[in-house]
Write a protein that holds these residues in place. Structure first.
Motif, PDB file in Angstrom:
ATOM      1  N   ASN A 533       0.831  -1.204   0.000  1.00  0.00           N
ATOM      2  CA  ASN A 533       0.000   0.000   0.000  1.00  0.00           C
ATOM      3  C   ASN A 533       0.867   1.256   0.000  1.00  0.00           C
ATOM      4  N   VAL A 534       1.938   1.257   0.805  1.00  0.00           N
ATOM      5  CA  VAL A 534       2.848   2.404   0.815  1.00  0.00           C
ATOM      6  C   VAL A 534       3.489   2.574  -0.564  1.00  0.00           C
ATOM      7  N   ASP A 535       3.991   1.480  -1.119  1.00  0.00           N
ATOM      8  CA  ASP A 535       4.671   1.529  -2.407  1.00  0.00           C
ATOM      9  C   ASP A 535       3.801   2.108  -3.516  1.00  0.00           C
ATOM     10  N   THR A 536       2.546   1.699  -3.544  1.00  0.00           N
ATOM     11  CA  THR A 536       1.694   2.017  -4.689  1.00  0.00           C
ATOM     12  C   THR A 536       0.855   3.273  -4.493  1.00  0.00           C
ATOM     13  N   SER A 537       1.143   4.042  -3.436  1.00  0.00           N
ATOM     14  CA  SER A 537       0.321   5.233  -3.176  1.00  0.00           C
ATOM     15  C   SER A 537       1.179   6.483  -2.994  1.00  0.00           C
ATOM     16  N   ARG A 538       2.384   6.485  -3.577  1.00  0.00           N
ATOM     17  CA  ARG A 538       3.289   7.627  -3.422  1.00  0.00           C
ATOM     18  C   ARG A 538       3.107   8.673  -4.518  1.00  0.00           C
ATOM     19  N   SER A 539       2.616   8.264  -5.694  1.00  0.00           N
ATOM     20  CA  SER A 539       2.735   9.134  -6.866  1.00  0.00           C
ATOM     21  C   SER A 539       1.469   9.936  -7.160  1.00  0.00           C
TER      22      SER A 539
END
Length: 588
Positions: A533-539
């Motif tokens: 979830n952290v990885d895919t919600s930064r951009s």
């Protein structure tokens, strides 16, 4: 499950022992081995301190620090500045010989005019160290593993040993179960600050879950402004100094800064440059109508000294998902009213003790403080539902990790699809959000060639399209991170707006483009739901996930992550092989 105070203390004692042992091993390791083989010790030449940043020159023949890496920076006698003279000296021997020192965090890297060198910038430098170095151009400095926060753990041990203290007892002596208690959704139709403070007139604690980009930092600043207008005493505490500076930088606190009503413990040189009106305070002492900002580490020391009534009217805990249960108890000792703001679906606290020990002794509730408190159903628990970072397509995918649909309030994104060559642009959805790129990745290989080539190619094209684009390349494993750094930097050079890092170091990061590399190994880590979830919600714009072609068939992945990947596989995915200098679609 009810944990005895002895169990609380034992957990912290095991954590302290694990941290001590890990650092002891570093201290007893050959300094030359750490430098040349492990790339955990670095030698650099001091150039200058400018605008609060320390700038050093590194040889490209050896490893350089990762962006976001916290290090112990120190100078040594002239006889030890040449690593070839270290002989059998250990890292501990070098530290014993130090002259002056400071913590430092690597923030950027760029090429030097001399090909065999690169220039690296650091923040977080102590003012005293900076003063000593002003006239030291050309001096050799060493950077190595930083000392663990022993005092923080020791403070928490003292806190859990406090008995018959109603505030901390209410936290530490509960019957804990890791229930998936659902928060109550709230949105901007309410004045969220007024609503939360009205709830706190009835309760002494409130919990706010903020999914990615939902404005947690803005909300904290607005709450602080409102409370200080009411002449309350306020403490804001967070795991990192960076989080505290982000709060102090928000518009809601601009006037308070000018009026010298925002104070912080241990201000670094760069923080003073960023916020020249930020006031320094040595002690955590309540001041009417003012806010004090302090890390968990320093705030825990103040909590140890709190023996009667809590000194502050309000304590706000930012990054609350990073707080172990003992730190939540510390906040209760410091404030009459407590606001915990974080996200139980993002990274939990990092511990030195192994998962095996956590499972064996069932320490989960002691480690995961926010999740434990959220599951008690004792305190009002709310969830923000509007994201200002993610586009709606990305928000739809991220909603899979939450009980409530997340609505995008972000500005309309600029599509980069049509500005890239067709062979590259096709991988960027015109509405933004995630893409799944599948390729052949060998099982167990943490430096997979195809993933490295694809990530490098994408970064090269993106920077050619827009050099100011913020790009982050993330992965779980340190070995993969180092391989990505080496491959990408050798191809495109060093850019201030390019970050290549492990996921554990980037919670709170916002970037334009995120590339997430998933090696075909350790899926129970890379595809754990909170980390994913952290990885895919930064951009703000697009997220590219690079994984093995059979990733969605892997049983070790979390069920929510698999649901995410399966839907994405059907909706917007590509099977490719890197061929020559182009990304070529593979025939299926």
């Amino acid at each position: 499950m009810i944990y005895s105070r002895e169990t609380h203390w034992k957990f912290l004692e095991q954590e302290l022992a694990a941290q001590t042992e890990a650092f002891k091993q570093k201290l007893e390791t050959s300094a030359t081995y750490l430098l040349q083989d492990k790339e955990e010790l670095f030698v650099a030449q001091f150039i200058k301190i400018e605008k609060g940043e320390m700038i050093l020159r590194f040889s490209t023949n050896r490893g350089i620090p990762r962006q976001g890496e916290y290090l112990y920076c120190f100078t040594v006698p002239k006889a030890l500045r040449n690593y070839r003279e270290w002989g059998n000296m250990t890292y501990g021997d070098l530290i014993k010989s130090k002259h002056n020192y400071s913590e430092a965090i690597c923030i950027w890297q760029m090429p030097s005019d001399e090909k065999e060198y690169c220039i690296v910038g650091f923040r977080g430098i102590d003012a005293e160290f900076a003063d000593d170095m002003k006239q030291a151009e050309g001096v050799v400095v060493l950077l190595g593993p930083n000392k663990p926060p022993y005092e923080y753990i020791a403070n928490l041990q003292k806190i859990v040993q406090k008995t018959e203290h109603p505030n901390s007892d209410k936290i530490l002596d509960q019957n804990f179960e890791l229930n998936d208690t659902l928060p109550v959704p709230i949105d901007s139709k309410k004045n969220i600050t007024d609503f939360l403070l009205s709830q706190l007139s009835l309760q002494d604690t409130a919990i706010i879950q903020g999914p990615p980009g939902t404005g947690k930092t803005h909300l904290i600043a607005e709450i602080v402004e409102t409370l200080c207008k009411e002449s309350k005493t306020v403490l804001v505490t967070a795991l990192t100094n960076r989080a505290l500076i982000e709060i102090a930088s928000k518009d809601a606190l601009k006037l308070m800064l000018k009026e010298k009503r925002v104070l912080k413990t241990k201000i670094s040189v760069d923080e003073a440059k960023i916020l020249p009106d930020l006031e320094s305070c040595k002690e955590i002492t309540p001041q009417t109508g003012k806010v004090i900002l302090s890390t968990f580490f320093i705030a825990s020391s103040a909590a140890v000294l709190s023996n009667s009534e809590p000194p502050f009217d309000y304590v706000i805990v930012d990054e609350a998902s990073q707080a172990v249960l003992g730190m939540v108890a510390a906040a209760k000792l410091l404030g009459e009213k407590i606001i915990l703001i974080g996200d139980v679906m993002q990274l939990p606290p990092v511990t030195a003790i192994s998962n095996d020990i956590i499972n064996r002794y069932d320490y989960h509730c002691l480690v995961d403080g926010l999740k434990s408190i959220s599951g008690l159903e004792l305190f009002p628990y709310y969830q923000l539902t509007e994201t200002h970072r993610l586009c709606q397509r990305a928000a739809n995918y991220t909603s899979k990790f939450y009980n409530t649909h997340i609505t995008s309030k972000a500005k309309k994104i600029r599509s980069i699809k049509n500005d890239l060559p067709i062979d590259v642009g096709r991988y960027f959805h015109p509405e933004g959000g995630p893409t799944l790129i599948k390729t052949d990745l060998p099982i167990g290989e943490l430096k997979p060639r195809n993933a490295l080539l694809i990530a490098t190619e994408l970064v090269a094209y993106l920077l050619k399209y827009d050099k100011k684009l913020n790009i982050s390349v993330l992965t779980y494993f340190v070995d993969t991170t180092k391989a990505l750094q080496k491959t990408i930097y050798q191809t495109v050079g060093y850019h201030k707006n390019l970050l290549i890092e492990t996921v554990s170091r980037v919670q709170g990061l916002t970037t334009d483009i995120c590339i997430f590399v998933v090696p075909n190994s350790g899926y129970h880590r890379s595809l754990e739901n909170r980390l994913f979830n952290v990885d895919t919600s930064r951009s703000r714009l697009n997220t590219i996930i690079i994984a093995d072609k059979n990733v969605i068939k892997h049983s070790m992945a979390d069920q929510f992550v698999l649901e995410y990947l399966k839907e994405l596989d059907e909706e917007f995915s590509f099977s490719i092989i890197p061929e020559g200098s182009m990304l070529t679609i593979q025939n299926e």
